[in-house]
Design a protein around this motif. Structure first.
Motif, PDB file in Angstrom:
ATOM      1  N   ASP A  76     -19.566   5.350   1.974  1.00 42.58           N
ATOM      2  CA  ASP A  76     -19.484   4.434   0.846  1.00 42.58           C
ATOM      3  C   ASP A  76     -20.752   3.606   0.724  1.00 42.58           C
ATOM      4  OD1 ASP A  76     -17.046   5.044  -0.227  1.00 42.58           O
ATOM      5  OD2 ASP A  76     -15.932   3.599   0.977  1.00 42.58           O
ATOM      6  N   GLN A 127     -11.479 -13.502   5.026  1.00 45.94           N
ATOM      7  CA  GLN A 127     -10.606 -12.517   4.394  1.00 45.94           C
ATOM      8  C   GLN A 127      -9.662 -13.196   3.428  1.00 45.94           C
ATOM      9  OE1 GLN A 127      -9.327 -10.358   8.060  1.00 45.94           O
ATOM     10  NE2 GLN A 127      -8.745  -8.843   6.520  1.00 45.94           N
ATOM     11  N   HIS A 132     -13.732   2.273  -7.718  1.00 51.44           N
ATOM     12  CA  HIS A 132     -12.433   1.880  -7.198  1.00 51.44           C
ATOM     13  C   HIS A 132     -11.349   2.791  -7.761  1.00 51.44           C
ATOM     14  CE1 HIS A 132     -10.054  -0.788  -4.878  1.00 51.44           C
ATOM     15  NE2 HIS A 132     -10.948  -1.761  -4.862  1.00 51.44           N
ATOM     16  N   THR A 190     -21.308  -2.922  -7.257  1.00 58.98           N
ATOM     17  CA  THR A 190     -20.242  -2.721  -6.285  1.00 58.98           C
ATOM     18  C   THR A 190     -19.754  -1.297  -6.390  1.00 58.98           C
ATOM     19  OG1 THR A 190     -18.190  -3.643  -5.429  1.00 58.98           O
ATOM     20  CG2 THR A 190     -18.304  -3.368  -7.788  1.00 58.98           C
ATOM     21  N   GLY A 238     -19.702  -2.570   7.129  1.00 58.72           N
ATOM     22  CA  GLY A 238     -20.152  -2.037   5.845  1.00 58.72           C
ATOM     23  C   GLY A 238     -21.541  -2.541   5.493  1.00 58.72           C
ATOM     24  N   PHE A 248     -14.588  -4.785   9.306  1.00 51.15           N
ATOM     25  CA  PHE A 248     -14.774  -3.870   8.202  1.00 51.15           C
ATOM     26  C   PHE A 248     -15.932  -4.314   7.292  1.00 51.15           C
ATOM     27  CE2 PHE A 248     -13.618  -2.831   3.767  1.00 51.15           C
ATOM     28  CZ  PHE A 248     -13.617  -1.462   3.859  1.00 51.15           C
ATOM     29  N   GLY A 249     -15.933  -5.616   6.942  1.00 51.38           N
ATOM     30  CA  GLY A 249     -16.977  -6.126   6.065  1.00 51.38           C
ATOM     31  C   GLY A 249     -18.350  -6.088   6.717  1.00 51.38           C
ATOM     32  N   SER A 307      -3.382   2.987   6.695  1.00 54.46           N
ATOM     33  CA  SER A 307      -4.303   1.908   7.053  1.00 54.46           C
ATOM     34  C   SER A 307      -5.012   2.243   8.359  1.00 54.46           C
ATOM     35  CB  SER A 307      -3.553   0.580   7.178  1.00 54.46           C
ATOM     36  OG  SER A 307      -2.945   0.484   8.445  1.00 54.46           O
ATOM     37  N   SER A 334     -16.536   4.528   5.820  1.00 61.00           N
ATOM     38  CA  SER A 334     -17.215   3.382   5.210  1.00 61.00           C
ATOM     39  C   SER A 334     -18.718   3.602   5.122  1.00 61.00           C
ATOM     40  CB  SER A 334     -16.945   2.119   6.015  1.00 61.00           C
ATOM     41  OG  SER A 334     -15.577   1.957   6.184  1.00 61.00           O
ATOM     42  N   TYR A 380       0.813  -1.213   0.000  1.00 63.01           N
ATOM     43  CA  TYR A 380       0.000   0.000   0.000  1.00 63.01           C
ATOM     44  C   TYR A 380       0.848   1.265   0.000  1.00 63.01           C
ATOM     45  CZ  TYR A 380      -3.947  -3.036   0.967  1.00 63.01           C
ATOM     46  OH  TYR A 380      -4.901  -4.007   0.883  1.00 63.01           O
ATOM     47  N   ALA A 418     -12.807  -5.594   0.058  1.00 63.60           N
ATOM     48  CA  ALA A 418     -11.767  -4.582  -0.098  1.00 63.60           C
ATOM     49  C   ALA A 418     -10.426  -5.164  -0.516  1.00 63.60           C
ATOM     50  CB  ALA A 418     -11.592  -3.816   1.201  1.00 63.60           C
ATOM     51  N   TYR A 435     -18.995  -6.226  -1.448  1.00 65.67           N
ATOM     52  CA  TYR A 435     -18.256  -5.267  -0.640  1.00 65.67           C
ATOM     53  C   TYR A 435     -16.982  -5.953  -0.143  1.00 65.67           C
ATOM     54  CZ  TYR A 435     -17.293  -1.741   2.899  1.00 65.67           C
ATOM     55  OH  TYR A 435     -16.704  -0.772   3.661  1.00 65.67           O
TER      56      TYR A 435
END
Ligand SMILES: Nc1ncnc2c1ncn2[C@@H]1O[C@H](COP(=O)(O)OP(=O)(O)OP(=O)(O)O)[C@@H](O)[C@H]1O
Ligand SMILES: Nc1ncnc2c1ncn2[C@@H]1O[C@H](COP(=O)(O)OP(=O)(O)OP(=O)(O)O)[C@@H](O)[C@H]1O
Ligand SMILES: [Mg+2]
Ligand SMILES: [Mg+2]
Lengths: 234, 255, 357, 375, 330
Positions: free
Chosen positions: D129, D181, D237, D234, D158, D154-155, D82, D126, D17, D211, D209
């Protein structure tokens, strides 16, 4: 006729000088015996011939050709076989596979195989077994069998009788006698009795130098010399 | 007669179809040195492995001083007084000769679990280790790693480890194999000394006939895993069957 | 192997003692924020690396689960501090809980799998560790998931806490250093790490230490002369786990943040491995040297390379290679060269030198 | 005059990243340049930028941030990339009582319970989004959705945000699939979603969703959902990922930024300059970096004096112009409220990637972003 | 009972395990179309994993080298292939099947060549000094992994890279409710071809024997007249080339790749090699197929368990057979 000549060979292992001056002429045919105490440098001499250690300075001449700079594999392909002190059998492979690797083509010559069966019946019994499970003596037999499965010009053998039962030693002596009719054997031995019965010529190595060379018959007769060189008086 | 210190009852091990040790019944007594002979692959080393626990028996029993030890792990058997040296040298290569011996001494004294006191503070340990170093004439090389020793000295160290364990039962597997003649007497003297201590039992596998003759109180012969003969040295060595399976021609010559 | 009396050994010991002294006086010697962070991290990692060396260097056990135990200790303290509020009771409860979990898991892994081949053992620890890593991210109500948890340390360690005040009620300064909670926190880290390190140091010098080495060298023979190998291995595995767990607790208290990336991730495992190898396996001195060098590299190699890149900026190619963002590349290369040329690590190699034959 | 020091605290080594961090830095530089008219000075004082590397490790990040505040004495720090790393940085800002401006980390929790009054956040979160995504589906009784997300905070967060946005619209969620993940094979989850959706009447949508690095959209598309009249939806990006959208022409969703969408002076300048300097259009993180720079300059210019407390006072509730139009720092939790874009994918063979064409702007007040911090 | 085991052994023993798993799954899933889709997808996934794992297994099993750097080759292969495909995007878009195939062929060849070269470099520079020393192997290949990842990062940057695919491999074959992706069929066939080739070389020639013997006692093999050093380089090059090939195939499957791809696949690859049993290509194939199938079935039946399914599979198999399903050394 001279088969192998070692010329003022010096070999260092790491920082230690192990062979100081080894000069030796091995004639073609028969058994040539190399004697000496523990740590005298016998194994190192054989390894230097095979190119597993590099002598410098000094040279190894085989059939008139200097082989001291050759890779071990090339030395082997000149027709020299080696039976190391620790036998060097491939424990993870079966007896059969161990022997197959020692052949040139990957196929057995039936006549030779039968002769090996005759010499060492145990190998036939355990043919498909993995070599690590063999007894100490059986491994020794396998190691010798590997050296004679193909015709060779010279076989280097390091203490083959170590740990063998008396009856097998006899069989082995017979085998060597037979092999030596066609192939030269350079034999390292502690078992003087055994060596005496086989050798035509001999040399004693002590502290990395050749201390004596001559015919076996003369040496066997000279008790004082034996005593001096090998502490054989006991 | 003294009580046997070690007894095997119908001791058997199979590897697949191959029976390496077959129904061996044998008793060994303190103060007695038994030499085990037999052709290569007869099962001598395997027999040792069964007694000291490196291999588990397929059937049969091993009894030491009346206690059955057949199911015990090698370390437990060692603590019960069974000690052995190996046919193929089997040391702690990167540790010094002294450390090798000290390990064997401290295993016997049970100090392995001492956690926080430095080794150097165990005076008695050091003294004992020193003694065995001297006994095996290894004092000069005490600080070298075992792997740096020449073959002969490694064999001696193998013997020294067994001595330092101070077991009741000593088992030697070809202790002088590959040892040149100037070293051999040292080792044989050591074995003879143990023999003098009447509380110890000694088992010895050996192919060299002069050694056998010099040391043996009794000889047993293994062949194809079976007990073929058992008795006084002269008697056994002169029996025809032993000559046939073991000695061959040289045996005749020597006898 | 006479580590005691060689000149090399002397050099190593003096170096380590110097490092110890530098750490002891760190807050006074280097009066900036980064240095103190670096010093505290060194303290914690010395313990972590030393405990890992017990396994890999002394006993020859390759485990990839060491950060897991580190994480247990850290998460224990973190969760307790979060739930119970900042206080010593929380630290005790959390630390003990972490140790207890570590102990149980270590015993379970040890008994179940220390008998299998080394390579399988390494794989199994890797598997268990990755399951725990995933659990930490799944149980996010407890652990804060990927983001981790922030919390407060006990009152004494707050930066605002005044350990001593002058007449005006301001924080007293000693040689220009504020006697505040940060200083107390640092000395807490230093003292506990030192204590753990000394304990492990005594351990390897004891008869037990020799037994561990024997197991590394030749397991079957150790068994044959009477050592119960599985017990010893399980034992040392547990000891190492407990030490790692405590190191985790200490670090959690210092950082006031616990998350998978700082306490559990595989990259920390690699850091530890690098430290052990750089320092030298099988010597506790090496753990100190390895941890110091590696942590310094992590914090300062970048700057150094930045300077080097600038200095060489008019040469071709070099500045590109010396780009500070490629510092990991260089670390990797240095590491390979070390393993290649100094398999005994820095401490081990120096100690070898000058051994009187 | 003493310079005003600003630290950029991002991961610039140790993870793939790192390129995103570098985009942020580029955007930030360009933002300062734009806002100061190239002088790099505010209120007569030069701006000095100090770069710190977090190595994507929270502990290193904390040390780096502490060092920036304590040793380098920066006034404001900007970071991190992050969310986990950034979360670890929050208490340091409080400890040193200095401002931390979050860009580009996204997690809602960065302005949540564990945050503090020194933290401002310019990056989207999020919830934005997912709510925008829900609105882009134009939910009604006729809509049936199966969701696919990764199984971690996170998922799951969301998807809850998404569900919350559907609440009351009459749309039905037929199944929620959570895969581990880093999953790479989506066959099983897709079969489950197909089985759950295929017999439903009305519009059938699979909402993705995910990432991570993988491409679940392409893999689901390869199983031909169209044969059951199922469509995929979706979020947008970053540019390097958009080529994979070429498989789904006509797909609709919501996006944070695409350089051709916003129509304003700042964005025009950014696109033009970026093209000129780097031969490529700006992306998410360039725009974000610029946004952060613009916020800081505006804050410094409007603050009564150049110190932390005045700055906080100036920035709470502050509105300022960005490449994405006007943004406002919500006074309560310091999250920047901003517009999002409803897009539809168009494929143009001349362009390397699929183009998200603007359908409509979803303005900041349409989104009901839950309040974070209450302390 | 004993009879049953014997009959099973004659029918193929552990080789039947995937069949048994598939049969159980058929009952549990209950929807035949889903079952077929999942099974075919799982088999293909298994083959792709096999491609990545075979090189590791080869090197690990034959040469006893645990190469943590293997994953770097996987990533490398993926990026090389992706770059070639991107470069030849024109050919891919073309309607001509020939151009399509040529582009694909060139991409895979490029990956293979890079793998061979990389393997040569890796063996001579990194691995040669540490044969027989597991610990140092783990360490030095770990170091190499760090360096390789950094280099990939330096060359390709950290942004995800989109991978164009040949037109004829896009989309799926639909049979009723069953869908089978064409790319997966392609991967399956390629994997099968690689397996057959490996099987024949290792079992029909002395090479396998030589390598195994060489690992045990290098000097002795040389003393028998074989240049084991060259053979080792060869094996290593082959192993690395298989890794890059696997990576290239994986890139085509993933279509969006990042440099951490190799590292992320590594755990699965290790698990496959372990449950298959050390050193046997047959075992690796079996392990890969098991992992592929079980992953899909569990993902469908119990999504919650999908995460742990590989670990559980590994633990279960190790409990049952401590040295894996089909270890080379019995
Ligand atoms: N790898 C080695 N490293 C260091 N020294 C060695 C090594 N190999 C052999 N030596 C030393 O070289 C000397 C000669 O060894 P060599 O093995 O040739 O003796 P040998 O005559 O075969 O003795 P033995 O009868 O015990 O087999 C010995 O002193 C030995 O310690
Ligand atoms: N672990 C094992 N697995 C299979 N077979 C074995 C195993 N150990 C020993 N054997 C077999 O058992 C037999 C006896 O071996 P053992 O080592 O006991 O012989 P020995 O009498 O010590 O011979 P030597 O004098 O040659 O050392 C041999 O045929 C050997 O192949
Ligand atoms: Mg010798
Ligand atoms: Mg024996």
């Amino acid at each position: 006729m001279t088969l192998l000549t070692l010329n003022a060979m010096q070999t260092n292992i790491e920082q230690y000088a192990v062979l100081h001056d080894v000069t030796l002429t091995v004639p073609e045919g028969g058994v040539f015996v190399l004697l000496g105490r523990n740590g005298a440098g016998k194994t190192t001499t054989l390894r230097s011939i095979m190119g597993l250690w590099r002598p410098s300075p000094g040279s190894v001449t085989f059939r008139g050709e200097d082989i001291s700079a050759l890779h071990t594999a090339e030395v082997a392909r000149k027709g020299i076989a080696y039976v190391p002190e620790n036998m060097g059998v491939f424990g993870g492979l079966t007896i059969e596979e161990n022997l197959i690797l020692a052949t040139k083509t990957g196929k057995f010559d039936t006549a030779r195989l039968n002769r090996i069966y005759g010499l060492f019946p145990a190998l036939k019994t355990f043919w498909g077994k993995q070599a690590w499970s063999l007894s100490g003596g059986q491994k020794q037999m396998l190691a010798v069998a590997r050296a004679i499965i193909e015709p060779r010009d010279l076989i280097l053998i390091d203490e083959p009788t170590k740990g063998l039962a008396p009856s097998i030693i006899d069989a082995m002596a017979d085998a060597f006698r037979e092999i030596s009719e066609t192939t030269t054997i350079l034999l390292v031995e502690q078992n003087f009795h055994f060596a005496k019965s086989l050798g035509r010529d001999m040399a004693v190595i002590d502290d990395g130098r050749i201390a004596h060379t001559g015919s076996m018959a003369d040496f066997a007769a000279d008790k004082a010399l034996q005593d001096q060189l090998l502490s054989l008086s006991a | 007669m003294t009580q046997p210190s070690l007894v095997t009852k119908d001791l058997t091990i199979r590897f697949g179809g191959h029976v390496a040790v077959n129904q061996v019944n044998c008793e060994f007594r303190p103060g007695e040195l038994t030499v085990i002979v037999g052709p290569n692959g007869a099962g001598k080393t395997t027999f040792f492995n069964l007694i000291s626990g490196q291999l588990a028996a397929s059937s049969g029993k091993v009894v030491k001083d009346g206690v059955e030890i057949t199911k015990m792990s090698p370390s437990t058997r060692a603590r019960h007084g069974i000690g052995r040296a190996f046919q193929l040298t089997n040391l702690f290569p990167q540790l010094s000769v002294l450390e090798n011996i000290r390990l064997a001494v401290q295993a016997h004294s049970g100090d392995g679990w001492r956690l926080f006191k430095p080794v150097s503070s165990y005076k008695e340990l050091a003294a004992k280790a020193e003694r065995y170093l001297e006994a095996t004439k290894l004092t000069d090389v005490a600080l070298l790693p075992a792997s740096a020793l020449p073959h002969g000295d490694q064999r001696k160290l193998e013997v020294a480890l067994l001595m330092a364990m101070e077991p009741d039962i000593y088992m030697f597997d070809e202790p002088t194999a590959g040892m040149s003649l100037d070293h051999t007497p040292d080792v044989l003297e050591l074995i003879a000394e143990i023999k003098h201590d009447k509380s110890k039992t000694v088992l010895l596998v050996e192919h060299k006939m002069d050694v056998v003759r010099a040391l043996a109180d009794r000889i047993i012969v293994l062949h194809n895993g079976e007990l073929l003969a058992d008795g006084a040295p002269d008697e056994v060595m002169s029996s025809q069957i032993v000559r046939d399976v073991y000695l061959g021609k040289s045996g005749e010559a020597a006898a | 192997m006479t580590e005691q009396n060689s000149t090399g050994a002397l050099i190593v010991k003096i170096t380590v003692l110097t490092i110890g002294a530098a750490l002891l006086f760190a807050p006074f010697l280097f009066q900036d924020v980064r240095s103190l962070e670096v010093a505290a991290r060194i303290c914690v990692f010395v313990v972590l690396v030393a405990s890992y060396d017990l396994l890999i260097g002394y006993t020859g056990i390759v485990s990839f689960a060491h950060t897991m135990f580190f994480g247990f200790g850290a998460y224990g303290a973190a969760i307790a501090l979060k739930q119970m509020g900042p206080g010593w009771d929380a630290v005790m409860v959390g630390g003990l809980a972490g140790m207890l979990v570590s102990l149980i898991v270590a015993v379970a892994i040890g008994l179940l799998s220390l008998r299998v081949k080394a390579i399988f053992f390494a794989m199994i620890t890797l598997a268990v560790a990755s399951v725990v890593l995933v659990l930490a991210s799944q149980l996010s109500d407890f652990t804060g998931g990927e983001d981790g948890i922030t919390y407060r340390a006990p009152q004494l360690f707050k930066t605002a806490t005044k350990l001593a005040v002058d007449e005006d009620g301001k924080v007293l300064r000693l040689f220009g250093v504020k006697l505040n909670g940060k200083l107390a926190a640092y000395y807490f880290v230093f003292a506990t790490s030192l204590a753990l390190f000394v304990l492990m140091f005594r351990l390897v010098g004891s008869p037990l230490g020799t037994v561990l080495k024997a197991i590394r060298e030749n397991e079957a023979r150790a068994e044959a002369i009477g050592y119960r190998v599985v017990s010893y291995r399980t034992f040392v595995f547990c000891i190492a786990a407990l030490a790692a767990s405590l190191a985790g607790t200490i670090y959690a208290i210092w950082l006031k943040y616990t998350g998978p990336d700082t306490m559990l991730s595989f990259s920390i495992m690699i850091d530890i491995l690098l430290m052990v190898v750089i320092g030298g396996m099988g010597t506790m001195w090496g753990a100190v040297i390895g941890a110091v060098l590696m942590v310094l590299a992590q914090y300062y190699l970048r700057d150094l390379m930045g300077a080097a890149a600038e200095a060489t900026s008019n040469l071709p190619i070099l500045p590109e290679l010396l780009n500070p963002d490629r510092w990991l590349l260089w670390l990797g290369i240095i590491f390979i060269l070390l393993v290649y040329f100094f398999p005994r690590g820095i401490a081990g190699t120096i100690m070898q030198k000058g051994i009187a034959k | 005059e003493d310079p005003i020091k600003i630290a950029l605290v991002h991961g610039i080594s140790g993870s793939t990243y790192e390129v995103f961090s570098k985009q942020t830095h580029t955007g930030f530089q360009m933002g300062l340049e734009y806002a100061t008219g190239g002088t790099m000075e505010v209120a007569g004082r030069p701006l000095e930028i100090i770069i710190k590397d977090t190595q994507f490790k929270p502990d290193v990040a904390r040390a780096a941030l502490a060092e920036a505040y304590g040793d380098d004495e920066v006034l404001i720090a900007v970071g991190g990339t992050s969310s986990g790393v950034t979360k670890g940085m929050l208490p340091i800002a409080e400890e040193y009582e200095r401002i931390l401006l979050i860009e580009p980390a996204v997690a809602d929790s960065l302005t949540g319970e564990d945050s503090n009054r020194y933290v401002f956040k310019t990056s989207r979160n999020s919830s934005m989004d997912m709510q925008a995504q829900a609105l882009a589906l134009a939910p009604d009784e006729n809509l049936f959705v199966a969701t696919l997300a990764e199984d971690y905070a996170f998922g799951r967060d969301g998807i809850s945000a998404f569900k919350a946005a559907l609440d009351g619209s009459g749309a039905t969620i037929v199944t929620e699939e959570y895969v581990p993940q880093k999953t790479t094979d989506f066959t099983a989850a897709t079969e489950r979603m197909f089985n759950a959706l295929k017999d439903k009447p009305g519009r059938k949508v699979i909402l993705i969703y995910v990432a991570g690095g993988g491409d679940p959209m392409g893999k689901i598309q390869a199983m031909e959902p169209a044969r059951y009249d199922i469509s995929i939806s979706t979020g947008g990006h970053i540019l390097p990922v958009l080529p994979t959208y070429k498989r789904v022409p006509g797909m609709e969703g919501a996006i944070y930024y695409y350089y051709e969408i916003p129509r304003n002076e700042i964005n025009d300048w950014l696109v033009k300059e970026h093209q000129a300097r780097f031969d490529s259009p700006p992306d998410f993180f360039t725009a974000g970096g610029m946004t952060a720079a613009l916020a800081i300059v505006k804050g410094l210019e409007t603050a009564e004096s150049i110190d932390t407390e005045s700055l906080i006072a100036a920035m709470e509730g502050m509105s300022w112009e960005t490449p994405k139009g006007t943004m406002t720092f919500r006074p309560e939790d310091h999250q920047a409220l901003q517009d999002m874009y409803h897009f539809k994918i168009r494929v143009d063979d001349e362009v390397d990637w699929a183009i998200p064409d603007l359908v409509r702007e979803i303005s900041a007040d349409e989104l009901k972003i839950p309040l974070g911090r209450t302390n | 009972m004993k009879n049953l085991t014997q009959i099973l052994a004659r029918m193929g023993g552990v080789n039947l395990l995937p069949v048994a798993v598939a049969a159980v799954a058929f009952v549990l899933i209950g929807v035949p179309s889903s079952w077929v889709t999942l099974t075919v997808a799982g088999l293909a996934m298994g083959m792709m994993i096999f491609l990545m794992a075979s090189g590791l297994s080869l090197v690990f099993g034959l040469m006893d080298v645990l190469n943590f750097g293997h994953s770097a080759f996987v990533s490398l292969g993926a990026f090389v292939a992706a770059s070639v495909l991107t470069w030849l995007a024109g050919w891919l878009g073309a309607d001509s099947i020939f151009l399509n195939v040529m582009a694909l062929f060139l991409a895979l060849t490029a990956a293979l060549i890079v793998g061979l070269a990389g393997g040569w470099f890796f063996e001579t520079v990194i691995i040669r000094p540490v044969y027989k020393d597991h610990l140092r192997q783990i360490l030095i290949t770990m170091g190499a992994l760090i360096v390789a990842e950094q280099l990939i990062l330096a060359v390709w940057g950290g942004t995800p890279m989109a991978v164009p695919r040949p037109q004829f491999l896009e989309s799926a074959i639909i049979l009723g409710d069953v869908s089978i992706e064409i790319y997966r069929i392609f991967a399956f066939l390629l994997g099968l071809a690689v397996y057959v080739a490996l099987y024949l070389t290792l079992n029909r020639t002395r090479i396998g024997l030589l390598i195994r013997a060489g690992v045990e006692n290098r000097e002795m093999v040389e003393a028998l007249g074989f240049r084991i050093d060259r053979l080792f380089i060869g094996v290593f090059m082959l192993g690395s080339a298989l890794a890059t090939l696997g990576g290239a195939m994986w890139a085509g499957y993933e279509t969006l790749i990042s440099p951490s791809l190799g590292a992320e696949m590594m755990i699965v690859v290790f698990i496959v090699v372990i449950i298959g049993g050390l050193g046997s290509i047959e075992g690796t194939l079996l392990g890969a197929i098991m992992v592929g199938l079980v992953g899909n079935y569990v993902g469908f039946l119990m999504p919650k368990m999908a995460l742990a399914s590989n670990m559980i599979l590994m633990m279960a198999i190790l409990m049952w057979r401590p040295s894996g399903l089909r270890p080379a050394v019995k």
